[in-house]
Design a protein around this motif. Structure first.
Motif, PDB file in Angstrom:
ATOM      1  N   LYS A  46       8.090  -4.850   3.538  1.00  0.00           N
ATOM      2  CA  LYS A  46       6.802  -4.320   3.965  1.00  0.00           C
ATOM      3  C   LYS A  46       6.676  -2.928   3.370  1.00  0.00           C
ATOM      4  CE  LYS A  46       4.875  -5.485   7.889  1.00  0.00           C
ATOM      5  NZ  LYS A  46       4.349  -5.590   9.238  1.00  0.00           N
ATOM      6  N   TYR A  47       5.571  -2.676   2.656  1.00  0.00           N
ATOM      7  CA  TYR A  47       5.350  -1.370   2.031  1.00  0.00           C
ATOM      8  C   TYR A  47       4.473  -0.505   2.930  1.00  0.00           C
ATOM      9  CZ  TYR A  47       7.139  -3.088  -2.424  1.00  0.00           C
ATOM     10  OH  TYR A  47       7.936  -3.579  -3.422  1.00  0.00           O
ATOM     11  N   THR A  48       4.854   0.743   3.056  1.00  0.00           N
ATOM     12  CA  THR A  48       4.016   1.725   3.738  1.00  0.00           C
ATOM     13  C   THR A  48       3.625   2.842   2.779  1.00  0.00           C
ATOM     14  OG1 THR A  48       5.986   2.861   4.552  1.00  0.00           O
ATOM     15  CG2 THR A  48       4.966   1.242   6.023  1.00  0.00           C
ATOM     16  N   ILE A  77      -0.707  -9.217   0.974  1.00  0.00           N
ATOM     17  CA  ILE A  77       0.508 -10.025   0.886  1.00  0.00           C
ATOM     18  C   ILE A  77       0.683 -10.312  -0.602  1.00  0.00           C
ATOM     19  CG2 ILE A  77       1.595 -12.222   1.489  1.00  0.00           C
ATOM     20  CD1 ILE A  77      -0.396 -12.259   3.938  1.00  0.00           C
ATOM     21  N   TYR A  89      -7.830 -12.511   4.203  1.00  0.00           N
ATOM     22  CA  TYR A  89      -7.035 -12.390   2.983  1.00  0.00           C
ATOM     23  C   TYR A  89      -7.634 -13.285   1.912  1.00  0.00           C
ATOM     24  CZ  TYR A  89      -3.499 -10.056   5.778  1.00  0.00           C
ATOM     25  OH  TYR A  89      -2.840  -9.173   6.588  1.00  0.00           O
ATOM     26  N   CYS A 132      -0.300 -11.344  10.832  1.00  0.00           N
ATOM     27  CA  CYS A 132      -0.155  -9.923  10.516  1.00  0.00           C
ATOM     28  C   CYS A 132      -1.512  -9.293  10.222  1.00  0.00           C
ATOM     29  CB  CYS A 132       0.807  -9.715   9.349  1.00  0.00           C
ATOM     30  SG  CYS A 132       0.153 -10.135   7.734  1.00  0.00           S
ATOM     31  N   ASN A 133      -1.505  -7.992  10.183  1.00  0.00           N
ATOM     32  CA  ASN A 133      -2.706  -7.232   9.850  1.00  0.00           C
ATOM     33  C   ASN A 133      -2.448  -6.282   8.697  1.00  0.00           C
ATOM     34  OD1 ASN A 133      -4.689  -8.202  11.701  1.00  0.00           O
ATOM     35  ND2 ASN A 133      -3.472  -7.268  13.331  1.00  0.00           N
ATOM     36  N   ASP A 134      -1.515  -6.643   7.834  1.00  0.00           N
ATOM     37  CA  ASP A 134      -1.218  -5.816   6.673  1.00  0.00           C
ATOM     38  C   ASP A 134      -2.386  -5.875   5.696  1.00  0.00           C
ATOM     39  OD1 ASP A 134       1.315  -5.148   7.675  1.00  0.00           O
ATOM     40  OD2 ASP A 134       2.195  -6.968   6.819  1.00  0.00           O
ATOM     41  N   ASP A 135      -2.452  -4.889   4.815  1.00  0.00           N
ATOM     42  CA  ASP A 135      -3.540  -4.827   3.838  1.00  0.00           C
ATOM     43  C   ASP A 135      -3.431  -5.899   2.768  1.00  0.00           C
ATOM     44  OD1 ASP A 135      -4.703  -2.682   5.127  1.00  0.00           O
ATOM     45  OD2 ASP A 135      -3.659  -1.196   3.899  1.00  0.00           O
ATOM     46  N   GLN A 138       2.090   3.439  -0.899  1.00  0.00           N
ATOM     47  CA  GLN A 138       1.416   2.783  -2.022  1.00  0.00           C
ATOM     48  C   GLN A 138       2.046   3.157  -3.366  1.00  0.00           C
ATOM     49  OE1 GLN A 138      -0.273   5.020  -0.054  1.00  0.00           O
ATOM     50  NE2 GLN A 138      -1.407   6.426  -1.330  1.00  0.00           N
TER      51      GLN A 138
END
Length: 152
Positions: free
Chosen positions: A135-137, A121, A91, A116-119, A139
């Motif tokens: 948490k957004y899924t 933060i 990140y 985490c492994n989210d794209d 876009q």
């Protein structure tokens, strides 16, 4: 001897002719970043003030500062892009040279970065957003919620 840099988080600071602001920013942030070995990457947009002198001063105190200077002044967006591309961390935190990050916020983001492994933060600086943490899924929903902050 300084430890290896943090692989999960680095900070990039684009700057241009704001040596005094940058000096203050490094003064307040280096003790925080040092605690967690967070690299600082500074992209200087061909400043003609004493930015280089400021960088040299702080590099003596913190070896995890990477500095690059553009050969000529480019757009602010291009300088930000250049800074972001220099990071090799999981990140990358884009930090304006006048922002202040409290230790508690850095620690909270580090926990997220480590777990985490989210794209991405997104942090709500100065209460500019009135949306709950989530948490957004989708876009499109993300852009609807924060797009107004992404204009120049």
């Amino acid at each position: 001897m300084q430890s290896l840099s943090n692989e999960n988080l680095s900070v990039v600071i684009p700057t241009y002719n704001r040596a005094s602001f940058l000096d203050f920013s490094l003064k307040v942030h280096i003790p925080i970043f040092q605690k967690y070995n967070i690299p600082i990457i500074i992209s200087d947009n061909a400043s003609n003030d004493h930015t280089l002198k400021v960088i040299k001063k702080w590099k003596e105190k913190y070896s995890l500062i990477e500095y690059q200077v553009n050969l000529e002044t480019v757009s602010a967006d291009k300088n930000i892009e250049t800074a972001l591309k220099l990071s090799e961390s999981k990140y990358t935190w884009l930090l304006g040279d006048t922002y202040y990050l409290p230790l508690e916020l850095v620690e909270k983001v580090l926990i997220l970065a480590n777990d985490c492994n989210d794209d991405m933060i997104i942090c709500n600086l100065s209460g500019k957003l009135s949306i709950p943490s989530q948490k957004y899924t989708d876009q499109n929903k993300l852009l609807i919620d924060i797009g107004s902050l992404m204009t120049g």
